[in-house]
Design a protein around this motif. Structure first.
Motif, PDB file in Angstrom:
ATOM      1  N   ILE A   8       5.151  14.225   1.872  1.00  0.00           N
ATOM      2  CA  ILE A   8       5.239  13.284   2.989  1.00  0.00           C
ATOM      3  C   ILE A   8       3.970  12.446   3.029  1.00  0.00           C
ATOM      4  CG2 ILE A   8       4.271  14.994   4.589  1.00  0.00           C
ATOM      5  CD1 ILE A   8       5.950  13.701   6.826  1.00  0.00           C
ATOM      6  N   ALA A   9       4.096  11.190   3.452  1.00  0.00           N
ATOM      7  CA  ALA A   9       2.931  10.328   3.616  1.00  0.00           C
ATOM      8  C   ALA A   9       3.314   9.123   4.448  1.00  0.00           C
ATOM      9  CB  ALA A   9       2.392   9.870   2.259  1.00  0.00           C
ATOM     10  N   VAL A  10       2.318   8.502   5.063  1.00  0.00           N
ATOM     11  CA  VAL A  10       2.501   7.197   5.696  1.00  0.00           C
ATOM     12  C   VAL A  10       2.483   6.159   4.588  1.00  0.00           C
ATOM     13  CG1 VAL A  10       1.578   5.513   7.313  1.00  0.00           C
ATOM     14  CG2 VAL A  10       1.405   7.964   7.827  1.00  0.00           C
ATOM     15  N   ALA A  11       3.554   5.364   4.492  1.00  0.00           N
ATOM     16  CA  ALA A  11       3.699   4.415   3.388  1.00  0.00           C
ATOM     17  C   ALA A  11       3.135   3.038   3.706  1.00  0.00           C
ATOM     18  CB  ALA A  11       5.170   4.289   2.998  1.00  0.00           C
ATOM     19  N   THR A  12       2.766   2.810   4.962  1.00  0.00           N
ATOM     20  CA  THR A  12       2.217   1.511   5.348  1.00  0.00           C
ATOM     21  C   THR A  12       0.700   1.594   5.470  1.00  0.00           C
ATOM     22  OG1 THR A  12       2.892   2.153   7.591  1.00  0.00           O
ATOM     23  CG2 THR A  12       4.229   0.509   6.469  1.00  0.00           C
ATOM     24  N   ALA A  13       0.065   0.433   5.473  1.00  0.00           N
ATOM     25  CA  ALA A  13      -1.401   0.375   5.467  1.00  0.00           C
ATOM     26  C   ALA A  13      -1.977   0.912   6.774  1.00  0.00           C
ATOM     27  CB  ALA A  13      -1.855  -1.065   5.251  1.00  0.00           C
ATOM     28  N   VAL A 107       4.346  19.153   2.043  1.00  0.00           N
ATOM     29  CA  VAL A 107       2.907  18.903   1.938  1.00  0.00           C
ATOM     30  C   VAL A 107       2.647  17.402   1.913  1.00  0.00           C
ATOM     31  CG1 VAL A 107       2.381  21.055   0.746  1.00  0.00           C
ATOM     32  CG2 VAL A 107       3.031  19.034  -0.585  1.00  0.00           C
ATOM     33  N   ILE A 108       1.425  17.020   2.211  1.00  0.00           N
ATOM     34  CA  ILE A 108       1.035  15.608   2.181  1.00  0.00           C
ATOM     35  C   ILE A 108       0.931  15.149   0.734  1.00  0.00           C
ATOM     36  CG2 ILE A 108      -0.798  13.969   2.758  1.00  0.00           C
ATOM     37  CD1 ILE A 108      -1.402  15.690   5.215  1.00  0.00           C
ATOM     38  N   ALA A 109       1.481  13.983   0.457  1.00  0.00           N
ATOM     39  CA  ALA A 109       1.528  13.462  -0.910  1.00  0.00           C
ATOM     40  C   ALA A 109       0.156  13.061  -1.409  1.00  0.00           C
ATOM     41  CB  ALA A 109       2.474  12.257  -0.971  1.00  0.00           C
ATOM     42  N   GLU A 110      -0.040  13.202  -2.712  1.00  0.00           N
ATOM     43  CA  GLU A 110      -1.243  12.705  -3.357  1.00  0.00           C
ATOM     44  C   GLU A 110      -1.058  11.217  -3.671  1.00  0.00           C
ATOM     45  OE1 GLU A 110      -1.619  15.145  -6.789  1.00  0.00           O
ATOM     46  OE2 GLU A 110      -2.306  16.912  -5.673  1.00  0.00           O
ATOM     47  N   PRO A 111      -2.154  10.489  -3.953  1.00  0.00           N
ATOM     48  CA  PRO A 111      -2.019   9.058  -4.284  1.00  0.00           C
ATOM     49  C   PRO A 111      -1.053   8.842  -5.452  1.00  0.00           C
ATOM     50  CG  PRO A 111      -4.318   9.610  -3.934  1.00  0.00           C
ATOM     51  CD  PRO A 111      -3.566  10.909  -3.906  1.00  0.00           C
ATOM     52  N   GLY A 112      -0.082   7.952  -5.247  1.00  0.00           N
ATOM     53  CA  GLY A 112       0.852   7.589  -6.314  1.00  0.00           C
ATOM     54  C   GLY A 112       1.933   8.613  -6.599  1.00  0.00           C
ATOM     55  N   GLU A 113       2.029   9.671  -5.793  1.00  0.00           N
ATOM     56  CA  GLU A 113       2.949  10.753  -6.145  1.00  0.00           C
ATOM     57  C   GLU A 113       4.415  10.355  -5.992  1.00  0.00           C
ATOM     58  OE1 GLU A 113       3.418  15.600  -5.643  1.00  0.00           O
ATOM     59  OE2 GLU A 113       1.983  14.506  -4.378  1.00  0.00           O
ATOM     60  N   PHE A 114       4.737   9.484  -5.058  1.00  0.00           N
ATOM     61  CA  PHE A 114       6.128   9.021  -4.934  1.00  0.00           C
ATOM     62  C   PHE A 114       6.536   8.246  -6.194  1.00  0.00           C
ATOM     63  CE2 PHE A 114       4.988   9.681  -0.480  1.00  0.00           C
ATOM     64  CZ  PHE A 114       6.134  10.263   0.035  1.00  0.00           C
ATOM     65  N   THR A 115       5.673   7.343  -6.628  1.00  0.00           N
ATOM     66  CA  THR A 115       5.974   6.554  -7.815  1.00  0.00           C
ATOM     67  C   THR A 115       5.978   7.428  -9.068  1.00  0.00           C
ATOM     68  OG1 THR A 115       4.864   4.697  -6.739  1.00  0.00           O
ATOM     69  CG2 THR A 115       5.373   4.452  -9.066  1.00  0.00           C
ATOM     70  N   LEU A 116       5.086   8.415  -9.119  1.00  0.00           N
ATOM     71  CA  LEU A 116       5.067   9.338 -10.244  1.00  0.00           C
ATOM     72  C   LEU A 116       6.389  10.085 -10.357  1.00  0.00           C
ATOM     73  CD1 LEU A 116       3.685  10.854 -12.538  1.00  0.00           C
ATOM     74  CD2 LEU A 116       2.639  12.366 -10.838  1.00  0.00           C
ATOM     75  N   ARG A 117       6.928  10.517  -9.229  1.00  0.00           N
ATOM     76  CA  ARG A 117       8.221  11.216  -9.265  1.00  0.00           C
ATOM     77  C   ARG A 117       9.340  10.274  -9.718  1.00  0.00           C
ATOM     78  NH1 ARG A 117       8.495  15.921  -4.617  1.00  0.00           N
ATOM     79  NH2 ARG A 117       6.412  16.755  -5.031  1.00  0.00           N
ATOM     80  N   ALA A 118       9.268   9.019  -9.309  1.00  0.00           N
ATOM     81  CA  ALA A 118      10.263   8.046  -9.777  1.00  0.00           C
ATOM     82  C   ALA A 118      10.176   7.905 -11.290  1.00  0.00           C
ATOM     83  CB  ALA A 118      10.031   6.700  -9.102  1.00  0.00           C
ATOM     84  N   TYR A 119       8.955   7.908 -11.815  1.00  0.00           N
ATOM     85  CA  TYR A 119       8.764   7.808 -13.271  1.00  0.00           C
ATOM     86  C   TYR A 119       9.280   9.059 -13.978  1.00  0.00           C
ATOM     87  CZ  TYR A 119       6.234   8.281 -17.673  1.00  0.00           C
ATOM     88  OH  TYR A 119       5.912   8.517 -18.977  1.00  0.00           O
ATOM     89  N   LEU A 120       8.911  10.224 -13.485  1.00  0.00           N
ATOM     90  CA  LEU A 120       9.321  11.470 -14.127  1.00  0.00           C
ATOM     91  C   LEU A 120      10.817  11.699 -14.043  1.00  0.00           C
ATOM     92  CD1 LEU A 120       6.411  13.807 -12.963  1.00  0.00           C
ATOM     93  CD2 LEU A 120       6.753  12.805 -15.225  1.00  0.00           C
TER      94      LEU A 120
END
Length: 453
Positions: A8-13, A107-120
């Motif tokens: 989970i993470a806040v996706a906005t700035a 758990v709170i997401a690490e930097p880039g983890e959403f995009t990393l999962r999309a890649y994997l």
């Protein structure tokens, strides 16, 4: 490579905004969505709902959208909560989600983890993943368009088509190795060398485009250097179109680097106005001059500025600057204060460009010369963004294609080496899209993304 736990993470700035988005990704988020809102959410539909704390008190009225994997950005189940954008409010929403998702390991997401999962999960390749970060960081309209094209897969398609051509040629060469008495005739009939030349030309085109894309993505580090009081700050103000640096007749006014980012014909320029280079006993000015030399050592282009009243010592300063330049960094000599000439010159001596930062004379010519020296070809149509990593891979692939061409010309004794060079070229191109990339480098790439992306 990545955690299997839901994230989970806040996706906005960070900061106050009308809307703030909280994003959750994981396997089978159905029970969590039901726990959050006491109802089952229909996939891919916007639901106006109230999120309550553990005491039943309302936290926020928000819009929830549930995507069931693999039909989602990450390829997993994704829950997106569009809340009001107060930082404290988003913190409460995050806290409530973490409370209810504790048993599932949220758990709170690490930097880039959403995009990393999309890649994997094969939703995007590595160049498309990098294009997402580039789209967010784009510094000009042309950079936005270039990143969008990469995100759509244009760059990946070019790479994959080239890999396929090399693969077919490699298969052709390797298939002849078992028949040495016939291999040369077979390769000639199959036009192997002509196909190799075609691959080489396409790779050269790709390399040229990648160089342009790197300029659009990273911009140019442009350093204004010279002796005190030659007009560096005035030139910075002229290029920026506003008063960003203090200008006085007193030599040594600029005591530290002044940075300003602009665009010239759509190309991002990071201009650094440096302290005047001279011997000084002033501790503060000496520190600024030291930083000026640091900036010169990292520049893509140095404008060495003199003026019509400069003395003969400028040649010594120019020689000193040339010794400090990084590889492939150009120097553009510019003669300032043309407005002080009693009889205006049509051209300055030699290759020196004559300008007046005060009146604007010669500034347009200066801009065009800057673009020329940094290698900008002038076309933004069809541009894609590229990183230093991409360019390095393309250049290494080009080196192996060059070697393979030499081995192809040597005949029977070099065909195994011909095939090996093709294989190495193929491998380097595969690193661009992530097909053959080491895990440690992959982690480093995604660690540079922002939280929530």
């Amino acid at each position: 490579m990545t955690r299997k736990l839901p994230i989970i993470a806040v996706a906005t700035a960070p900061g106050k905004a009308g809307v703030g988005v909280v994003r959750i990704s994981g396997q089978n988020l159905g029970p969590l969505t039901s726990a959050l809102f006491q109802k089952k959410l229909a996939p891919r539909q916007a639901n106006l709902l109230t999120l309550c704390n553990k005491h039943g008190e309302a936290i926020d009225q928000l819009i929830a959208i549930y995507f069931v994997g693999p039909a989602s950005f990450t390829g997993e189940d994704v829950l997106e909560l569009q809340c009001h954008g107060g930082p404290q409010l988003l913190e409460l929403v995050m806290k409530r989600c973490l409370e209810l998702g504790k048993e599932d390991g949220l758990v709170i997401a690490e930097p880039g983890e959403f995009t990393l999962r999309a890649y994997l999960n094969n939703k995007i390749d590595l160049t498309q993943a990098e294009a997402i970060a580039d789209l967010i960081d784009a510094q000009s309209e042309a950079a936005v368009r270039g990143a969008a094209r990469s995100l759509q897969g244009v760059f990946s398609d070019d790479i994959n088509h080239l890999i396929e051509e090399i693969t077919q040629l490699r298969i052709l060469v390797e298939s002849t190795l078992d028949f040495p008495e016939e291999e040369i005739e077979f390769l000639e009939n199959a036009q192997a060398r002509q196909r190799l030349i075609a691959v080489k030309e396409k790779l050269q085109t790709l390399r040229a485009g990648a160089k342009q894309g790197k300029i659009l993505r990273d911009g140019i580090q442009l350093v204004l250097a010279g002796a005190p009081n030659v007009g560096k700050s005035s030139l910075l103000n002229r290029l920026a179109g506003e008063e960003v640096a203090i200008v006085t007749p007193i030599a040594g006014t600029t005591r530290d680097r002044v940075k300003e980012s602009i665009t010239i014909d759509g190309v991002p320029m990071h201009i650094i106005d440096t302290a005047g280079l001279r011997e000084t006993t002033d501790v503060v000015e000496a520190k600024g001059i030291e930083r000026s030399w640091d900036a010169i050592r990292l520049a893509d282009l140095v404008i060495f500025l003199t003026d019509v009243q400069s003395d003969d010592q400028q040649d010594d300063l120019k020689t000193q600057i040339l010794k400090e330049l990084p590889p492939k960094c150009a120097v553009l000599e510019v003669l300032n204060k043309a407005d002080l000439l009693l009889e205006p010159l049509k051209t300055a001596p030699g290759e020196v460009l004559l300008i007046s930062a005060k009146t604007g004379v010669g500034i347009e010519q200066l801009k065009q010369q800057i673009l020329k020296l940094v290698g900008w070809a002038g076309s933004q149509e069809g541009a894609i963004l590229a990183r230093r990593r991409h360019l390095d891979c393309i250049e290494r692939a080009a080196e192996h294609i060059e070697k393979s061409e030499k081995f192809a010309a040597n005949g029977n004794n070099s065909l195994e080496l011909f095939a090996e060079e093709l294989s190495l070229a193929q491998r380097h191109l595969g690193e661009i899209t992530g097909k053959l990339l080491p895990d440690d480098l992959l982690g480093k790439i995604f660690s540079q993304f922002c939280i929530g992306k």
